[in-house]
Write a protein that holds these residues in place. Structure first.
Motif, short mmCIF file in Angstrom:
data_model
loop_
_atom_site.label_atom_id
_atom_site.label_comp_id
_atom_site.label_asym_id
_atom_site.label_seq_id
_atom_site.Cartn_x
_atom_site.Cartn_y
_atom_site.Cartn_z
N ALA A 1 0.84 -1.19 0.00
CA ALA A 1 0.00 0.00 0.00
C ALA A 1 0.88 1.24 0.00
N ASP A 2 0.26 2.34 -0.38
CA ASP A 2 0.89 3.66 -0.28
C ASP A 2 0.75 4.13 1.16
N ALA A 3 1.86 4.45 1.80
CA ALA A 3 1.82 4.86 3.20
C ALA A 3 0.99 6.12 3.42
N LEU A 4 0.79 6.90 2.35
CA LEU A 4 0.01 8.13 2.48
C LEU A 4 -1.49 7.88 2.38
N THR A 5 -1.88 6.66 2.07
CA THR A 5 -3.32 6.35 1.99
C THR A 5 -3.73 5.22 2.93
N VAL A 6 -2.79 4.47 3.46
CA VAL A 6 -3.13 3.36 4.35
C VAL A 6 -3.85 3.89 5.59
N THR A 7 -4.86 3.17 6.04
CA THR A 7 -5.62 3.60 7.21
C THR A 7 -5.62 2.58 8.34
N THR A 8 -5.36 1.32 8.01
CA THR A 8 -5.32 0.28 9.04
C THR A 8 -4.10 -0.61 8.82
N LEU A 9 -3.69 -1.28 9.88
CA LEU A 9 -2.57 -2.21 9.82
C LEU A 9 -2.99 -3.53 10.45
N PRO A 10 -2.37 -4.63 10.09
CA PRO A 10 -2.76 -5.93 10.62
C PRO A 10 -2.36 -6.16 12.07
N ALA A 11 -1.56 -5.29 12.63
CA ALA A 11 -1.19 -5.36 14.04
C ALA A 11 -1.04 -3.94 14.56
N THR A 12 -1.21 -3.75 15.85
CA THR A 12 -1.14 -2.42 16.45
C THR A 12 0.32 -2.03 16.69
N PRO A 13 0.81 -1.01 16.00
CA PRO A 13 2.22 -0.67 16.13
C PRO A 13 2.53 0.09 17.41
N THR A 14 3.67 -0.21 17.99
CA THR A 14 4.15 0.55 19.14
C THR A 14 5.35 1.42 18.78
N ALA A 15 5.95 1.15 17.61
CA ALA A 15 7.13 1.91 17.18
C ALA A 15 7.11 2.06 15.67
N LEU A 16 7.60 3.20 15.19
CA LEU A 16 7.84 3.42 13.77
C LEU A 16 9.34 3.46 13.58
N VAL A 17 9.87 2.51 12.84
CA VAL A 17 11.31 2.43 12.59
C VAL A 17 11.49 2.27 11.09
N ALA A 18 12.11 3.25 10.44
CA ALA A 18 12.12 3.20 8.98
C ALA A 18 13.19 4.09 8.39
N ASN A 19 13.65 3.67 7.21
CA ASN A 19 14.40 4.54 6.30
C ASN A 19 13.34 5.12 5.37
N LEU A 20 12.80 6.28 5.72
CA LEU A 20 11.65 6.81 5.02
C LEU A 20 12.01 7.29 3.62
N PRO A 21 11.14 7.04 2.65
CA PRO A 21 11.36 7.60 1.32
C PRO A 21 11.49 9.12 1.42
N TYR A 22 12.57 9.66 0.87
CA TYR A 22 12.88 11.07 1.10
C TYR A 22 11.81 12.02 0.58
N ASN A 23 11.13 11.64 -0.50
CA ASN A 23 10.21 12.58 -1.12
C ASN A 23 8.89 12.73 -0.35
N VAL A 24 8.61 11.83 0.59
CA VAL A 24 7.36 11.91 1.36
C VAL A 24 7.62 11.72 2.85
N SER A 25 8.82 11.97 3.30
CA SER A 25 9.18 11.59 4.67
C SER A 25 8.35 12.32 5.73
N VAL A 26 8.20 13.63 5.61
CA VAL A 26 7.45 14.36 6.64
C VAL A 26 5.97 14.03 6.61
N PRO A 27 5.30 14.03 5.44
CA PRO A 27 3.89 13.64 5.45
C PRO A 27 3.64 12.24 6.00
N VAL A 28 4.51 11.29 5.66
CA VAL A 28 4.34 9.93 6.18
C VAL A 28 4.51 9.91 7.69
#
Length: 291
Positions: A113-140
């Motif tokens: 999925a596109d991280a800018l449109t996803v609304t649900t996840l299959p598990a409840t996250p407690t942490a966001l750990v990522a090498n974010l795509p530079y072109n959408v890093s702040v919005p994501v």
């Protein structure tokens, strides 16, 4: 930390494995999706260490790419939810984990999925750990903090200039909208930098590692957040303007903007970059009747 690609430790991807996987999939990193793959195992281990995640955490990773960071996260957490927009990469990631960490395949969920449109996840996250795509890093980043209040801790790699903005203090030249909005959710700190040579392809900029620890108590409800963010957006839309001038359109005129500023104990001649998030919250409370 050395910027030179490391040899490939057990269970992690090195430069040779990254290029092999990319060749198998006939993948060339694209600017469209902001893809720069990490080819240094030491870097992903460093990210996981700084993230401070443990066996009770569910880590959401945006833009896992070929799986470098995913493989470093899997042994440390109970689950990794990997959100990937590229269909080829999303389809290959489970097989990569099966090849390099066969005992950990049950800990991985892949969401194509596109991280800018996803609304649900299959598990409840407690942490966001990522090498974010530079072109959408702040919005994501801001979207995931908004959508998933269960995220208590963030460790993301972003363009260094963006990292500095996210962590800037009021009065800094780079203090702006991302700084205030990140501060709404938690305390942001620049905890490290990463050189260009650990990526394939090498970007034209260095990267920064940003830690955000969410506030124990929310600063306000969703309605208040939306109001504060509207005020922040207006305050920085034209940085050279005083807040009285910048907010006049939002308030319905200069006198109303000035009255709200005075009521919030803010000099109307002040500019947006001089206010911290608490001052914006006070100001938004007084502007709310006009919005």
């Amino acid at each position: 930390m050395t910027d030179a690609p490391s040899t490939e430790p057990s269970g992690l991807l090195g430069a040779a494995a990254i290029r092999r996987l990319a060749a198998e999939l006939d993948i060339r990193p694209t600017k469209q999706w902001g893809q720069n793959f990490v080819v240094d195992a030491n870097t992903v281990r460093r990210i996981v260490r700084l993230a401070g995640v443990g066996e009770d955490d569910v880590a959401v990773e945006v833009g896992p790419g070929l799986g470098s960071l995913t493989l470093a996260l899997l042994p440390e957490v109970s689950r990794v939810v990997a959100v990937e927009v590229d269909p080829a990469l999303a389809g290959r990631l489970p097989a990569t984990v099966a090849e390099f960490a066969p005992d950990l395949t049950g800990r991985l969920d892949v969401v194509h999925a596109d991280a800018l449109t996803v609304t649900t996840l299959p598990a409840t996250p407690t942490a966001l750990v990522a090498n974010l795509p530079y072109n959408v890093s702040v919005p994501v980043l801001l979207r995931f903090l908004e959508l998933f209040p269960s995220i208590e801790r963030v460790l993301v790699m972003v363009q260094l200039e963006v990292a500095e903005r996210l962590c800037a203090a009021p009065g800094s030249k780079v203090y702006g909208v991302p700084s205030v909005k990140a501060a709404w959710y938690g305390r942001a700190r620049l905890v490290g930098t990463v050189g260009r040579s650990v990526f394939w392809p090498a970007p034209n900029v260095d990267s920064g590692l940003v830690e955000i620890v969410r506030h124990d108590t929310p600063r306000g409800d969703d309605e208040m957040r939306r109001t504060v963010f509207r005020v922040v957006d207006a305050a920085f839309a034209q940085r050279r303007k005083t807040l009285r001038a910048a907010l006049s359109g939002l308030a319905g005129g200069g006198p109303a903007a000035e009255a709200a500023l005075v009521a919030a104990d803010i000099d109307p001649r002040t500019r947006g970059e001089q206010l911290d998030v608490d001052a914006f919250i006070r100001l938004a409370a007084h502007l709310r009747p006009h919005l």
